[in-house]
Write an enzyme that holds these catalytic residues in place. Structure first.
Site, PDB file in Angstrom:
ATOM      1  N   SER A  99      72.982  -2.861 -16.228  1.00 57.58           N
ATOM      2  CA  SER A  99      73.961  -2.149 -15.286  1.00 57.58           C
ATOM      3  C   SER A  99      74.179  -3.332 -14.154  1.00 57.58           C
ATOM      4  O   SER A  99      75.335  -3.625 -13.530  1.00 57.58           O
ATOM      5  CB  SER A  99      73.460  -0.901 -14.802  1.00 57.58           C
ATOM      6  OG  SER A  99      73.841   0.126 -15.703  1.00 57.58           O
ATOM      7  N   LYS A 115      71.869   3.016  -6.621  1.00 58.07           N
ATOM      8  CA  LYS A 115      72.060   2.891  -8.016  1.00 58.07           C
ATOM      9  C   LYS A 115      71.245   3.734  -8.717  1.00 58.07           C
ATOM     10  O   LYS A 115      70.271   3.893  -8.657  1.00 58.07           O
ATOM     11  CB  LYS A 115      71.728   1.393  -8.642  1.00 58.07           C
ATOM     12  CG  LYS A 115      72.246   0.917 -10.025  1.00 58.07           C
ATOM     13  CD  LYS A 115      73.388   0.337  -9.834  1.00 58.07           C
ATOM     14  CE  LYS A 115      73.930   0.248 -11.211  1.00 58.07           C
ATOM     15  NZ  LYS A 115      74.597   1.460 -11.914  1.00 58.07           N
ATOM     16  N   LYS A 118      70.772   8.792  -7.676  1.00 66.40           N
ATOM     17  CA  LYS A 118      71.103   9.581  -8.920  1.00 66.40           C
ATOM     18  C   LYS A 118      72.024  10.678  -8.573  1.00 66.40           C
ATOM     19  O   LYS A 118      72.090  11.207  -7.309  1.00 66.40           O
ATOM     20  CB  LYS A 118      69.769  10.178  -9.378  1.00 66.40           C
ATOM     21  CG  LYS A 118      69.786  10.546 -10.742  1.00 66.40           C
ATOM     22  CD  LYS A 118      69.246   9.283 -11.762  1.00 66.40           C
ATOM     23  CE  LYS A 118      69.289   9.693 -13.002  1.00 66.40           C
ATOM     24  NZ  LYS A 118      68.531   8.682 -14.083  1.00 66.40           N
ATOM     25  N   THR A 140      68.773   0.173 -22.614  1.00 63.52           N
ATOM     26  CA  THR A 140      67.745   1.055 -22.133  1.00 63.52           C
ATOM     27  C   THR A 140      66.416   1.281 -23.244  1.00 63.52           C
ATOM     28  O   THR A 140      65.242   0.839 -23.243  1.00 63.52           O
ATOM     29  CB  THR A 140      68.013   2.583 -21.607  1.00 63.52           C
ATOM     30  OG1 THR A 140      69.169   2.450 -20.780  1.00 63.52           O
ATOM     31  CG2 THR A 140      66.940   3.250 -21.215  1.00 63.52           C
TER      32      THR A 140
HETATM   33  N1  LIG Z   1      70.841   6.550 -20.624  1.00 66.26           N
HETATM   34  C1  LIG Z   1      70.136   5.437 -19.989  1.00 66.26           C
HETATM   35  O1  LIG Z   1      70.768   4.198 -19.667  1.00 66.26           O
HETATM   36  C2  LIG Z   1      68.877   5.874 -19.246  1.00 66.26           C
HETATM   37  C3  LIG Z   1      68.490   7.176 -19.525  1.00 66.26           C
HETATM   38  N2  LIG Z   1      67.054   7.131 -19.085  1.00 66.26           N
HETATM   39  C4  LIG Z   1      66.292   8.477 -19.557  1.00 66.26           C
HETATM   40  O2  LIG Z   1      66.158   8.577 -20.776  1.00 66.26           O
HETATM   41  C5  LIG Z   1      66.070   9.844 -21.176  1.00 66.26           C
HETATM   42  C6  LIG Z   1      67.075  10.147 -22.173  1.00 66.26           C
HETATM   43  O3  LIG Z   1      68.402   9.861 -21.789  1.00 66.26           O
HETATM   44  P1  LIG Z   1      69.450   9.647 -22.836  1.00 66.26           P
HETATM   45  O4  LIG Z   1      68.992   8.993 -24.088  1.00 66.26           O
HETATM   46  O5  LIG Z   1      70.444   8.645 -22.029  1.00 66.26           O
HETATM   47  O6  LIG Z   1      70.229  10.911 -22.728  1.00 66.26           O
HETATM   48  P2  LIG Z   1      71.019  11.344 -23.975  1.00 66.26           P
HETATM   49  O7  LIG Z   1      71.786  12.604 -23.612  1.00 66.26           O
HETATM   50  O8  LIG Z   1      71.906  10.329 -24.742  1.00 66.26           O
HETATM   51  O9  LIG Z   1      69.930  12.009 -25.070  1.00 66.26           O
HETATM   52  C7  LIG Z   1      69.026  12.997 -24.576  1.00 66.26           C
HETATM   53  C8  LIG Z   1      68.312  13.283 -25.896  1.00 66.26           C
HETATM   54  O10 LIG Z   1      67.087  14.347 -25.388  1.00 66.26           O
HETATM   55  C9  LIG Z   1      67.108  15.247 -26.401  1.00 66.26           C
HETATM   56  N3  LIG Z   1      66.715  16.622 -25.665  1.00 66.26           N
HETATM   57  C10 LIG Z   1      67.297  17.332 -24.717  1.00 66.26           C
HETATM   58  N4  LIG Z   1      66.482  18.373 -24.427  1.00 66.26           N
HETATM   59  C11 LIG Z   1      65.437  18.360 -25.304  1.00 66.26           C
HETATM   60  C12 LIG Z   1      64.202  19.136 -25.388  1.00 66.26           C
HETATM   61  N5  LIG Z   1      64.259  20.469 -24.874  1.00 66.26           N
HETATM   62  N6  LIG Z   1      63.171  18.792 -26.232  1.00 66.26           N
HETATM   63  C13 LIG Z   1      63.513  17.910 -27.018  1.00 66.26           C
HETATM   64  N7  LIG Z   1      64.708  16.985 -26.804  1.00 66.26           N
HETATM   65  C14 LIG Z   1      65.495  17.351 -26.183  1.00 66.26           C
HETATM   66  C15 LIG Z   1      68.546  15.498 -26.810  1.00 66.26           C
HETATM   67  O11 LIG Z   1      68.633  16.176 -28.216  1.00 66.26           O
HETATM   68  C16 LIG Z   1      68.890  13.956 -26.904  1.00 66.26           C
HETATM   69  O12 LIG Z   1      68.368  13.638 -28.227  1.00 66.26           O
HETATM   70  C17 LIG Z   1      66.259  10.726 -19.855  1.00 66.26           C
HETATM   71  O13 LIG Z   1      64.950  11.147 -19.278  1.00 66.26           O
HETATM   72  C18 LIG Z   1      67.310   9.811 -18.740  1.00 66.26           C
HETATM   73  O14 LIG Z   1      66.898   9.972 -17.688  1.00 66.26           O
HETATM   74  C19 LIG Z   1      66.188   6.398 -18.240  1.00 66.26           C
HETATM   75  C20 LIG Z   1      66.971   5.157 -18.085  1.00 66.26           C
HETATM   76  C21 LIG Z   1      68.297   4.938 -18.366  1.00 66.26           C
HETATM   77  O1  LIG Z   2      72.442   1.934 -15.163  1.00 65.13           O
HETATM   78  C1  LIG Z   2      71.903   2.536 -13.987  1.00 65.13           C
HETATM   79  O2  LIG Z   2      72.512   2.247 -13.125  1.00 65.13           O
HETATM   80  C2  LIG Z   2      70.892   3.527 -13.909  1.00 65.13           C
HETATM   81  C3  LIG Z   2      70.385   4.078 -15.191  1.00 65.13           C
HETATM   82  C4  LIG Z   2      69.657   5.376 -15.068  1.00 65.13           C
HETATM   83  O3  LIG Z   2      69.972   6.578 -14.489  1.00 65.13           O
HETATM   84  C5  LIG Z   2      68.011   5.289 -15.103  1.00 65.13           C
HETATM   85  O4  LIG Z   2      67.406   4.091 -15.186  1.00 65.13           O
HETATM   86  O5  LIG Z   2      67.503   6.310 -15.089  1.00 65.13           O
END
Ligand SMILES: NC(=O)C1=CN([C@@H]2O[C@H](COP(=O)(O)OP(=O)(O)OC[C@H]3O[C@@H](n4cnc5c(N)ncnc54)[C@H](O)[C@@H]3O)[C@@H](O)[C@H]2O)C=CC1
Ligand SMILES: O=C(O)CCC(=O)C(=O)O
Length: 424
Positions: A357, A78, A114, A198
């Site tokens: 999820s 997952k 992943k 999240t």
């Molecule tokens: N979407 C999810 O459910 C989950 C996401 N994460 C983690 O959270 C983090 C963010 O993911 P999301 O919010 O889903 O992605 P997203 O794509 O929605 O947002 C990513 C954010 O990071 C910013 N960003 C990218 N490059 C950057 C840089 N060089 N400097 C500053 N900001 C930068 C972008 O502008 C954007 O605001 C990642 O590490 C991801 O693995 C962890 C658990 C679950």
């Molecule tokens: O919702 C999921 O299955 C995984 C989300 C995820 O990629 C993370 O927790 O980093």
């Protein structure tokens, strides 16, 4: 004996190197289960795929994609799928390993996996993005499936991409398989509450940690890196609890406003403009100055490796909530500990997404859907209970929350490994 496999001994502060050093630190707390710990230092399997697509101008572009299943001892793989120009096999290995630990830390019946494609999706048209997603899904079809490995959104992927993945897998296998991915739109078997889950989990663990260290959220100053799915929602929930967003940074720029930035107006700006740059309700700030901004709570919610030793020595927060996966390098982590900054580690802090999820997957299997209130109440309870368990272990051994989270998770994973045995 040294392994001939290059990935086992990475150099520098790479994400995989960070993960391996976290495993090294938990070893003294594993007791006899340490015998099985080598399994955590290598992915179970890793698939590299070529993803060719026809661009709108008629040329053909090739992209490298990956799906890594780090560990399947406790259940199917997952973990999310990332579309980003910097994606590498080693990064996806680390992200899959953190999923193994995270899923066990909150006691979900999953292993860790992943995926990712090295591509800048911002440069693709909608049609090109759909073709890329569908071809990638077909290529990793060898590994994924509702009882085998279930992808979900991560950086630059969302509900629409999950809908295309679900459709492609379903067409290829001949029946509608809603349970093959999570994070889908609600009308396609998605779960209420998943989009915000999240960020909500970051808020819940942050709220609990703040309470335990006597930090009042009312008026607390929050700084957030990344204003996407995770950072944007977390910022809004902290603002609703009375905190104020004083600094924000994303790929487009950095903003500051001591009196507080309006989180909803900023979200609308990001939606329209693609980033925080140019937002009229705050002043632009030099990118590196973001890390010195006086604040009580810092939330890295973008990419790995952001909190270097240097930044760890400078940042002002009392509480660091790891919304991102792997935002802190090992030396940074050590310095934060010395400086008394409380770190709520990624493997518990951002586990709200995979928890909902899991709820989505359960709902898809039973074809019975829950209300948003039911989802949020169950999410809150799982996060609070998981953090409490980890906190107890940290207190017992006088170790950081990260090592305690790894200890709780690794015990569950290695017990499963031990009881299953090695041979088919
Ligand atoms: N979407 C999810 O459910 C989950 C996401 N994460 C983690 O959270 C983090 C963010 O993911 P999301 O919010 O889903 O992605 P997203 O794509 O929605 O947002 C990513 C954010 O990071 C910013 N960003 C990218 N490059 C950057 C840089 N060089 N400097 C500053 N900001 C930068 C972008 O502008 C954007 O605001 C990642 O590490 C991801 O693995 C962890 C658990 C679950
Ligand atoms: O919702 C999921 O299955 C995984 C989300 C995820 O990629 C993370 O927790 O980093």
């Amino acid at each position: 004996m040294n392994s001939p496999l290059s990935y086992v001994h990475p150099t520098g502060d790479s994400a995989w190197g960070t993960y391996l050093s976290q495993i090294d630190r938990v070893m003294p707390y594993l007791g006899p289960l340490a015998r099985w710990a080598e399994t955590l230092r290598r992915p179970k399997r890793a698939l590299i795929v070529d993803v060719p697509i026809e661009l709108d101008n008629g040329t053909v572009a090739h992209h490298e994609g990956y799906r890594v299943q780090h560990n399947l001892s406790r259940g199917p793989g997952k973990g999310g799928v990332r579309f980003h120009p910097d994606v590498t096999l080693e990064e996806v290995m680390a992200l899959s390993a953190w999923m193994t630990i995270k899923n066990a830390a909150v006691n979900l019946p999953y292993g860790g996996a992943k995926g990712g494609v090295r591509v800048d999706p911002k440069r693709l048209s909608r049609g090109e993005l759909e073709r890329l997603t569908r071809r990638y899904t077909s290529e990793i079809g060898l590994l994924i499936g509702p009882t085998k490995d279930i992808p979900a959104p991560d950086v630059n992927t969302n509900g629409q991409i999950m809908a295309w993945m679900m459709d492609t897998y379903s067409v290829n296998t001949g029946s509608t398989a809603t349970g093959v991915v999570t994070g889908k739109p609600v009308h396609l078997g998605g779960s209420l509450g998943r989009v915000k889950a999240t960020g909500r989990g970051v808020f819940v663990t942050g709220r609990e940690a703040a309470r335990r260290i006597g930090l009042n959220l009312q008026g607390a100053r929050v700084a957030v890196q990344g204003y996407g799915n995770v950072g944007g929602v977390a910022a809004q929930l902290f603002a609703e609890a009375g905190a104020r967003l004083v600094a924000v940074q994303d790929h487009s720029g950095t903003l500051h406003r001591e009196a507080g930035i309006d989180t909803h107006t900023l979200a609308a700006h990001v939606q329209a403009q693609g980033g925080v740059a140019g937002f009229p309700g705050a002043s632009p700030l030099d990118g590196e100055a973001f890390w010195d901004t006086p604040c009580d709570i810092l939330i890295p919610a973008a990419l790995e490796g952001q909190i270097s030793a240097d930044r760890a020595g400078r940042l002002q927060a009392r509480l660091l909530l790891e919304g991102a996966n792997g935002p802190t390098v090992p030396e940074g982590d050590r310095i934060l500990g010395e400086r008394g900054v409380l770190v709520v580690p990624d493997v518990i802090c951002n586990a709200g997404g995979v928890t909902v999820s899991y709820f989505e997957w359960v709902q898809d299997f039973s074809s019975f859907f829950w209300t948003e209130d039911e989802i949020n109440v169950r999410l809150d309870k799982i996060m609070v209970d998981a953090l409490a368990r980890i906190w107890d272990v940290a207190d017992l051994h006088r170790i950081p929350l990260r090592t305690a989270a790894f200890a709780v998770a690794c015990e569950r994973i290695l017990m499963a490994r031990q009881d299953r045995g090695l041979y088919p």
